[in-house]
Design an enzyme around this catalytic site. Structure first.
Site, short mmCIF file in Angstrom:
data_model
loop_
_atom_site.label_atom_id
_atom_site.label_comp_id
_atom_site.label_asym_id
_atom_site.label_seq_id
_atom_site.Cartn_x
_atom_site.Cartn_y
_atom_site.Cartn_z
N HIS A 85 5.26 7.05 -0.53
CA HIS A 85 6.14 5.89 -0.67
C HIS A 85 5.36 4.60 -0.43
O HIS A 85 4.27 4.64 0.13
CB HIS A 85 7.32 5.98 0.31
N HIS A 104 0.82 -1.21 0.00
CA HIS A 104 0.00 0.00 0.00
C HIS A 104 0.86 1.26 0.00
O HIS A 104 2.03 1.22 0.33
CB HIS A 104 -0.90 0.04 1.24
#
Length: 148
Positions: A144, A50
């Site tokens: 990120h 994720h």
């Protein structure tokens, strides 16, 4: 971090889902076995692939029907969200032990909507608080995908 987070996840049938899942659950942990770890901070933690869009969403925001709340968010069209991977990086921060940077421009709109609706409920994604948060997020944390 109190509250909930909103994640951007690859669809289960997308090739990246299998690749990232394998990196997180198998490849990287085999390179850093827990018995050889010098600190509990490097013990592998398993999680779904994720990119966190925002965190600190109070449960009072979504109440007893989180899906209805999610469905009410005017998220950008999928083709306008561009997750562009950068470099694999590492820091001495638990949530950034090993990660892939993501290009800011491709995800700023969806992150802005998530923050505005989840935390700054009195404004839209173009509100001043959200704009300030996006710049701080970009500079201090950045989008990120965590790997370890």
């Amino acid at each position: 971090m109190p509250g909930s987070s909103l994640w951007l996840v690859p669809p289960p049938d997308h090739p990246l889902s299998a690749i990232l899942t394998n990196l997180i659950s198998s490849t990287l942990p085999s390179e850093f076995p827990s018995e050889a770890a010098s600190s509990p901070r490097v013990t592998p933690h398993f999680f779904s692939p994720h990119m966190t869009l925002t965190s600190d969403i109070s449960p009072s925001v979504y109440g007893s029907d989180p899906q209805a709340w999610l469905d009410s968010i005017p998220l950008p069209f999928a083709d306008s969200v561009k997750v562009r991977f950068g470099k694999v990086k590492s820091q001495e921060v638990f949530y950034r032990r090993c990660y892939i940077s993501v290009g800011f421009e491709g995800v700023k709109d969806i992150a802005g909507v998530a923050r505005a609706r989840g935390v700054f409920r009195e404004e839209d994604q173009n509100g001043e608080k959200t704009k300030q948060w996006l710049e701080r997020w970009r500079a201090e944390f950045g989008p990120h995908v965590s790997l370890m």
